[in-house]
Design an enzyme around this catalytic site. Structure first.
Site, PDB file in Angstrom:
ATOM      1  N   ILE A 187       6.841   5.347 -12.458  1.00  0.00           N
ATOM      2  CA  ILE A 187       6.380   4.582 -11.294  1.00  0.00           C
ATOM      3  C   ILE A 187       6.683   5.389 -10.024  1.00  0.00           C
ATOM      4  O   ILE A 187       7.810   5.842  -9.823  1.00  0.00           O
ATOM      5  CB  ILE A 187       7.078   3.207 -11.219  1.00  0.00           C
ATOM      6  CG1 ILE A 187       6.797   2.402 -12.497  1.00  0.00           C
ATOM      7  CG2 ILE A 187       6.611   2.423  -9.986  1.00  0.00           C
ATOM      8  CD1 ILE A 187       7.535   1.072 -12.560  1.00  0.00           C
ATOM      9  N   GLY A 228      13.887   4.151 -19.983  1.00  0.00           N
ATOM     10  CA  GLY A 228      14.969   3.773 -19.083  1.00  0.00           C
ATOM     11  C   GLY A 228      14.492   3.812 -17.648  1.00  0.00           C
ATOM     12  O   GLY A 228      13.575   4.562 -17.301  1.00  0.00           O
ATOM     13  N   GLY A 229      15.106   2.985 -16.798  1.00  0.00           N
ATOM     14  CA  GLY A 229      14.685   2.965 -15.401  1.00  0.00           C
ATOM     15  C   GLY A 229      13.211   2.638 -15.286  1.00  0.00           C
ATOM     16  O   GLY A 229      12.720   1.669 -15.841  1.00  0.00           O
ATOM     17  N   ASP A 230      12.486   3.499 -14.559  1.00  0.00           N
ATOM     18  CA  ASP A 230      11.051   3.268 -14.360  1.00  0.00           C
ATOM     19  C   ASP A 230      10.219   4.268 -15.157  1.00  0.00           C
ATOM     20  O   ASP A 230       9.063   4.525 -14.815  1.00  0.00           O
ATOM     21  CB  ASP A 230      10.706   3.376 -12.870  1.00  0.00           C
ATOM     22  CG  ASP A 230      10.999   4.757 -12.301  1.00  0.00           C
ATOM     23  OD1 ASP A 230      11.992   5.375 -12.720  1.00  0.00           O
ATOM     24  OD2 ASP A 230      10.230   5.228 -11.434  1.00  0.00           O
ATOM     25  N   GLU A 231      10.793   4.806 -16.221  1.00  0.00           N
ATOM     26  CA  GLU A 231      10.092   5.818 -17.012  1.00  0.00           C
ATOM     27  C   GLU A 231       9.674   5.238 -18.359  1.00  0.00           C
ATOM     28  O   GLU A 231      10.481   4.640 -19.081  1.00  0.00           O
ATOM     29  CB  GLU A 231      10.980   7.042 -17.220  1.00  0.00           C
ATOM     30  CG  GLU A 231      10.219   8.235 -17.781  1.00  0.00           C
ATOM     31  CD  GLU A 231      11.030   9.511 -17.739  1.00  0.00           C
ATOM     32  OE1 GLU A 231      10.429  10.592 -17.842  1.00  0.00           O
ATOM     33  OE2 GLU A 231      12.273   9.435 -17.621  1.00  0.00           O
TER      34      GLU A 231
END
Length: 315
Positions: A187, A228-231
Site C-alpha cells: 500500500i 505483515g504490515g501493509d505488504e
C-alpha cells in the site's frame, strides 16, 4: 452362557465356567468360533450385534451375510457381499492375534481383538470405544481448527507466513516443476495514512485492500498471503506472467472503485504498488529467489512513482 452342545464344547464349558461367567458380565461382546468357523459361544453383548437369537450357532459367513442384509452389526460398504466374505476368509485366522476397529450400524465403535487358540478356536472380544473415539475425533477437529487459525491472518482472513511456509514445502516436495508467478503488493504511503487517521482506520484500510485482492482472484490455484504490515503476496500456480498481470490490473481497478480516501497521496486515494516475477520452482532456493525477484520488482515500482505494476523478471 450359550455354548453349542457338541462334546468339545461341553468340555470347554466344564473347564472354563468361571471365565464364561466373567464373559457374561464383562460388558464386552465376546464370541468363540470353532475350527469350522461356527459360533460355539457368544455372550449377550455379542448376540446383540448379530441377527441371530441367543443360543443359536451360525457360521461366521452366515453372521456377516445376515447382518449385511439387515443392516445390523458391522457396517460393510460393498455391493458384493459374497466377494467381501471370500476376501475376508482368505485373511481370517492367518494371524495368532490381530486388533482392529469396527463401525456398527447402531452408532457404536468397537475395538475388536481376535486370538487364535490352538485346539479351541478363534476368540473374539469387542470393547465399546465410542466415547473415546468421539473424544479423539473432537480433538482432531479442534487441532485442525487451531492449525487453520495458526495459518490465517486474523485481520484479513488471508494466509500468513506460516501458510506461505507450508505452501513452499508442498511445492518443492511434489517431484515436479511448477511455474509459479508471484505478485508482491504494497500500500502506497501507508505509514502517513496510519499516522494521520489512526490505527483503527488503518486496520479498516488493510481489510478493504485484502478484500479487493481476494475478489480479484478468479484462478483456482491462486493463494493470497498477508506477509505483515501493509505488504501482501499473491502466488499463482502454473500461471504465466501475463496471467498475473491481468490479476494485478483487476486488483488495481477493484481498489479504485472502492475509492478509499488517503490524506497524503497525489490522487487523494489509497493506491498500490505491485511487483511481478515468475519462475519454475524445483527446490527451496528457487522459491526464495522468486520472492526476492518479486520484492525487487515491487521496489522498482515504488521508485518509479508508486501506483503502478512492475514485472521485469521472468524465467
Amino acid at each position: 452362557m450359550a455354548f453349542s452342545l457338541d462334546d468339545s464344547t461341553e468340555q470347554l464349558a466344564n473347564t472354563l465356567p468361571v471365565v464364561a461367567r466373567l464373559f457374561d458380565i464383562s460388558g464386552a461382546a465376546i464370541s468363540l468360533f470353532d475350527d469350522h468357523d461356527r459360533l460355539i459361544y457368544g455372550n449377550a453383548q455379542y448376540y446383540q450385534l448379530i441377527c441371530h437369537t441367543q443360543g443359536s450357532h451360525p457360521t461366521w459367513p452366515d453372521v456377516v451375510r445376515d447382518n449385511y442384509a439387515k443392516s445390523q452389526g458391522l457396517i460393510i460398504e460393498t455391493e458384493d457381499i459374497e466377494l467381501w466374505i471370500r476376501l475376508a476368509l482368505a485373511k481370517r485366522r492367518k494371524q495368532t492375534y490381530r486388533q482392529f476397529e469396527i463401525d456398527a450400524w447402531d452408532g457404536r465403535w468397537l475395538l475388536m481383538t481376535e486370538t487364535l487358540i490352538p485346539d479351541v478356536g478363534l476368540l473374539g472380544i469387542g470393547v465399546d470405544i465410542t466415547q473415546a473415539k468421539t473424544l479423539t475425533t473432537a480433538l482432531k477437529r479442534e487441532y485442525q481448527n487451531a492449525l487453520v487459525k495458526a495459518e490465517t491472518d486474523p485481520l484479513t482472513d488471508m494466509g500468513n507466513r506460516r501458510a506461505l511456509e507450508r505452501l513452499r514445502k508442498i511445492l518443492v516436495s511434489k517431484g515436479r516443476h511448477f511455474q509459479v508467478t508471484a505478485l508482491m503488493i504494497d500500500i502506497d504511503q501507508f505509514k502517513p495514512y496510519n499516522d494521520r487517521l489512526g490505527h483503527l482506520q488503518g486496520d479498516l484500510c488493510l481489510q478493504q485492500v485484502a478484500l479487493a485482492i481476494q475478489n480479484s482472484l478468479r484462478e483456482c490455484e491462486a493463494y493470497a498471503i498477508r506477509l505483515g504490515g501493509d505488504e501482501f503476496l499473491v502466488l499463482l500456480l502454473d500461471a504465466p506472467l501475463s496471467k498475473a498481470q491481468q490479476v494485478a490490473h483487476r486488483i488495481r481497478n477493484s481498489l479504485l472503485k472502492s475509492a478509499i480516501p488517503h490524506p497524503t497521496t497525489d490522487s487523494g486515494l489509497v493506491t498500490l504498488s505491485m511487483g511481478l516475477a515468475s519462475r519454475d520452482i524445483i527446490d527451496p532456493e528457487g522459491f526464495s529467489t522468486l520472492l526476492k525477484d518479486a520484492d525487487d520488482a515491487l521496489y522498482d515500482a515504488k521508485r518509479s512513482g508508486r501506483d503502478c505494476i512492475n514485472g521485469l523478471r521472468n524465467w
